[in-house]
Design an enzyme around this catalytic site. Structure first.
Site, PDB file in Angstrom:
ATOM      1  N   ARG A 143     -47.541  -4.645  31.028  1.00 42.33           N
ATOM      2  CA  ARG A 143     -47.738  -5.779  31.924  1.00 42.33           C
ATOM      3  C   ARG A 143     -48.885  -6.622  31.383  1.00 42.33           C
ATOM      4  O   ARG A 143     -50.013  -6.130  31.255  1.00 42.33           O
ATOM      5  CB  ARG A 143     -48.061  -5.266  33.339  1.00 42.33           C
ATOM      6  CG  ARG A 143     -48.388  -6.369  34.290  1.00 42.33           C
ATOM      7  CD  ARG A 143     -48.715  -5.921  35.712  1.00 42.33           C
ATOM      8  NE  ARG A 143     -49.182  -7.108  36.399  1.00 42.33           N
ATOM      9  CZ  ARG A 143     -50.287  -7.210  37.130  1.00 42.33           C
ATOM     10  NH1 ARG A 143     -51.036  -6.146  37.357  1.00 42.33           N
ATOM     11  NH2 ARG A 143     -50.637  -8.361  37.660  1.00 42.33           N
TER      12      ARG A 143
ATOM     13  N   HIS B 185     -52.680 -14.996  36.504  1.00 42.57           N
ATOM     14  CA  HIS B 185     -53.734 -13.995  36.700  1.00 42.57           C
ATOM     15  C   HIS B 185     -55.073 -14.728  36.633  1.00 42.57           C
ATOM     16  O   HIS B 185     -55.903 -14.469  35.778  1.00 42.57           O
ATOM     17  CB  HIS B 185     -53.610 -12.877  35.667  1.00 42.57           C
ATOM     18  CG  HIS B 185     -54.299 -11.600  36.052  1.00 42.57           C
ATOM     19  ND1 HIS B 185     -53.655 -10.379  36.114  1.00 42.57           N
ATOM     20  CD2 HIS B 185     -55.589 -11.346  36.391  1.00 42.57           C
ATOM     21  CE1 HIS B 185     -54.518  -9.430  36.465  1.00 42.57           C
ATOM     22  NE2 HIS B 185     -55.705  -9.994  36.630  1.00 42.57           N
TER      23      HIS B 185
ATOM     24  N   GLU C 269     -52.558 -10.763  42.865  1.00 47.39           N
ATOM     25  CA  GLU C 269     -53.602 -10.628  43.873  1.00 47.39           C
ATOM     26  C   GLU C 269     -54.005 -11.940  44.543  1.00 47.39           C
ATOM     27  O   GLU C 269     -55.134 -12.430  44.368  1.00 47.39           O
ATOM     28  CB  GLU C 269     -54.832  -9.933  43.263  1.00 47.39           C
ATOM     29  CG  GLU C 269     -54.510  -8.559  42.694  1.00 47.39           C
ATOM     30  CD  GLU C 269     -55.721  -7.834  42.133  1.00 47.39           C
ATOM     31  OE1 GLU C 269     -56.755  -8.482  41.895  1.00 47.39           O
ATOM     32  OE2 GLU C 269     -55.631  -6.608  41.915  1.00 47.39           O
TER      33      GLU C 269
ATOM     34  N   ASN D  49     -51.329  -3.185  43.800  1.00 50.12           N
ATOM     35  CA  ASN D  49     -52.548  -2.793  43.079  1.00 50.12           C
ATOM     36  C   ASN D  49     -53.411  -1.999  44.045  1.00 50.12           C
ATOM     37  O   ASN D  49     -53.766  -2.501  45.127  1.00 50.12           O
ATOM     38  CB  ASN D  49     -53.327  -4.018  42.597  1.00 50.12           C
ATOM     39  CG  ASN D  49     -52.608  -4.755  41.479  1.00 50.12           C
ATOM     40  OD1 ASN D  49     -51.537  -4.331  41.028  1.00 50.12           O
ATOM     41  ND2 ASN D  49     -53.182  -5.860  41.037  1.00 50.12           N
TER      42      ASN D  49
ATOM     43  N   TYR E 193     -56.889   0.358  44.466  1.00 52.81           N
ATOM     44  CA  TYR E 193     -58.137   0.904  43.935  1.00 52.81           C
ATOM     45  C   TYR E 193     -58.866   1.782  44.954  1.00 52.81           C
ATOM     46  O   TYR E 193     -59.450   2.785  44.577  1.00 52.81           O
ATOM     47  CB  TYR E 193     -59.055  -0.228  43.450  1.00 52.81           C
ATOM     48  CG  TYR E 193     -58.510  -0.879  42.186  1.00 52.81           C
ATOM     49  CD1 TYR E 193     -58.813  -0.363  40.934  1.00 52.81           C
ATOM     50  CD2 TYR E 193     -57.654  -1.972  42.251  1.00 52.81           C
ATOM     51  CE1 TYR E 193     -58.291  -0.914  39.781  1.00 52.81           C
ATOM     52  CE2 TYR E 193     -57.121  -2.540  41.097  1.00 52.81           C
ATOM     53  CZ  TYR E 193     -57.446  -2.009  39.864  1.00 52.81           C
ATOM     54  OH  TYR E 193     -56.918  -2.549  38.718  1.00 52.81           O
TER      55      TYR E 193
ATOM     56  N   GLU F 104     -51.237  -1.890  39.279  1.00 51.57           N
ATOM     57  CA  GLU F 104     -52.604  -1.625  38.802  1.00 51.57           C
ATOM     58  C   GLU F 104     -53.176  -0.455  39.578  1.00 51.57           C
ATOM     59  O   GLU F 104     -52.982  -0.354  40.800  1.00 51.57           O
ATOM     60  CB  GLU F 104     -53.546  -2.819  39.021  1.00 51.57           C
ATOM     61  CG  GLU F 104     -53.386  -3.945  38.061  1.00 51.57           C
ATOM     62  CD  GLU F 104     -54.402  -5.062  38.302  1.00 51.57           C
ATOM     63  OE1 GLU F 104     -55.528  -4.788  38.750  1.00 51.57           O
ATOM     64  OE2 GLU F 104     -54.020  -6.219  38.046  1.00 51.57           O
TER      65      GLU F 104
HETATM   66  O1  IFM Z   1     -59.876  -6.394  36.422  1.00 53.45           O
HETATM   67  C1  IFM Z   1     -59.272  -6.571  37.651  1.00 53.45           C
HETATM   68  C2  IFM Z   1     -57.932  -7.254  37.478  1.00 53.45           C
HETATM   69  O2  IFM Z   1     -58.029  -8.462  36.821  1.00 53.45           O
HETATM   70  C3  IFM Z   1     -57.305  -7.501  38.832  1.00 53.45           C
HETATM   71  N1  IFM Z   1     -57.292  -6.324  39.628  1.00 53.45           N
HETATM   72  C4  IFM Z   1     -58.484  -5.544  39.731  1.00 53.45           C
HETATM   73  C5  IFM Z   1     -59.054  -5.269  38.360  1.00 53.45           C
HETATM   74  C6  IFM Z   1     -60.347  -4.447  38.481  1.00 53.45           C
HETATM   75  O3  IFM Z   1     -61.290  -5.143  39.227  1.00 53.45           O
END
Ligand code: IFM
Length: 458
Positions: A77, A121, A166, A299, A301, A361
């Protein structure tokens, strides 16, 4: 430990983005982006750095593709830089910019690696920002022209398309909190920006389908599962508010064709919106945004743990405040919480029913660097990866239509306002020499991919 086997055809990948790795901002006719402008503004990037060299991927991409082959991924990706393709944002096409991605796509396919292309992006051409950026409806039209240009050229070979990465970050970090480009602090503009990003997604989907036969089109949302810090009504209310502005503000229009009413009222109470119909929504917008997509990119985290806090003077209302969690944190200060990924995927599946989901992600920033022998023993990332992949396997067992996983990121890279101070890569980048050194996590991910299986807690 028990072994969790993934289904045949599960897509393993890694993700990157153009501005974070490419460098070469002036080469082959590329125009200025809003991130070039922000990074050139003193005080905006933690280490005073910029994207001028980054990982020099623009020149070293064959070496990076070799890393992908060694890793054994089935998909890569990456994002296309809009200012390379249309330096003015719209109008004259820069063929040399498109040529770069054309070569990249061909080289990926020669290696039997599926290209998954993100169109946006975060690197908006600066000339579009000068005309109002995402706060202006016209930028949504410009995005459709850009999507058309890229998919006309690459659509015969690229099947997997992502319109945006995002939207929450684009709108909130860029226009409300001011941390990201264009660095504005205007909540009303942020809401307009969010809508125009979503609208441009909705308008671009049919264009991508037209130009790319058998295209699979989706959008990527960064979602944060919220939990109340206590069962108190106030903490539950804080959790509802956070969920409304962070998650449902994007999921609801895409899958239900409407912004969440409770979250609209929160914005009215905060003075970010006037009561009544949303001023930026025109007839047909929501139907366009809710047009069918083939997959949702998630995504993930971290989760958020919310408590209510009354802020008497700034805002006469409860405000959702993430609690600093007691558990392990990455270098971003983000809690390591793999269970949140499984719960999030199940929730999205149950409540919104996307046809398929990719984790587009997931990753961790840790500073571990080479030892005297040149090895990078990033044990915490190895465990992070294992835990989150086990969570993916759990989600599959729960019935979630999870079709693939992309680790963020292949390389250490430019982490936006943090500059080069946060390292997410499976591959260490020495920013002085630009040498790449695969870390221990690279080997462990390679093993997962080759076995199509991961170890889970008993
Ligand atoms: O680096 C970023 C990415 O560009 C978008 N998602 C989160 C990642 C980590 O912060």
């Amino acid at each position: 430990m028990s072994t969790r086997v993934f289904p045949d055809g599960f897509l393993w990948g890694v993700a990157t983005s153009a501005f974070q790795i490419e460098g070469a901002p002036e080469e082959d006719g590329r125009g200025e982006s809003i991130w070039d402008r922000l990074a050139a503004t003193p005080g905006r990037i933690a280490d005073g750095s910029d994207g001028r060299v980054a990982c020099d991927h623009y020149h070293r991409w064959p070496e990076d593709l070799e890393l992908l082959t060694r890793l054994g991924v089935g998909a890569y990706r990456f994002s296309v830089a809009w200012p390379r393709v249309l330096p003015g944002g719209r109008g004259a096409l820069n063929v040399r910019g498109l040529d770069f991605y054309d070569r990249l796509v061909d080289a990926l396919l020669e290696r039997s690696i599926l290209p998954m292309v993100t169109l946006y992006h975060w690197d908006l051409p600066q000339p579009l920002q000068d005309r109002g950026g995402w706060g202006a409806r016209d930028t949504a039209h410009a995005f459709v022209d850009y999507a058309d240009a890229v998919s006309r050229r690459l659509g015969d070979r690229v099947r997997h398309w992502i319109t945006h990465n995002e939207p929450w970050c684009i709108a909130t970090l860029g226009h409300e909190q001011g941390e990201h480009a264009p660095g504005h602090r205007d909540p009303a503009e942020a809401l307009r920006a969010a809508h125009h990003v979503l609208l441009s997604h909705g308008w671009a989907v049919p264009v991508l389908r037209r130009n790319s036969q058998a295209a699979e089109v989706g959008i990527v949302l960064n979602l944060v599962p919220p939990e109340p810090a206590s069962p108190s009504p106030a903490d539950r209310e804080a959790t509802r508010r956070f969920d409304g502005s962070f998650n449902r503000w994007y999921l609801d229009p895409i899958f239900r064709g409407a912004y969440p009413e409770d979250a609209i009222q929160d914005r009215v109470r905060a003075g970010h919106l006037a009561p009544g119909p949303l001023p930026f929504v025109e007839a047909g917008d929501l139907a366009a945004i809710a047009g069918p997509i083939d997959f949702l990119g998630v995504n993930y985290y971290n989760r958020a743990v919310l408590r209510s806090e009354v802020v008497p003077e700034a805002e006469n209302a409860p405000r959702a405040v993430p609690l600093p969690p007691a558990s392990e944190l990455t270098d971003m200060g983000w809690e390591v919480h793999p269970r949140g990924l499984r719960a999030l995927l199940l929730r999205v599946h149950r409540e919104y029913r996307p046809p398929r989901i990719f984790v587009t992600e997931n990753g961790a920033a840790y500073a571990d660097g080479p030892d005297a022998a040149g090895h990078v023993a990033d044990a915490r990332r190895v465990e992070y990866l294992r835990g989150h992949l086990a969570a993916c396997a759990g989600a599959l067992a729960d019935g979630v239509p999870l079709a693939g996983y992309f680790y963020w990121s292949l390389l250490d890279n430019f982490e936006w306002a943090h500059g080069y101070t946060k390292r997410f890569g499976l591959v260490w980048v020495d920013y002085a020499t630009l040498a790449r050194t695969p870390k221990a996590s690279f080997s462990s991910y390679r093993d997962v991919i080759s076995r199509n299986a991961v170890e889970d807690e008993p």
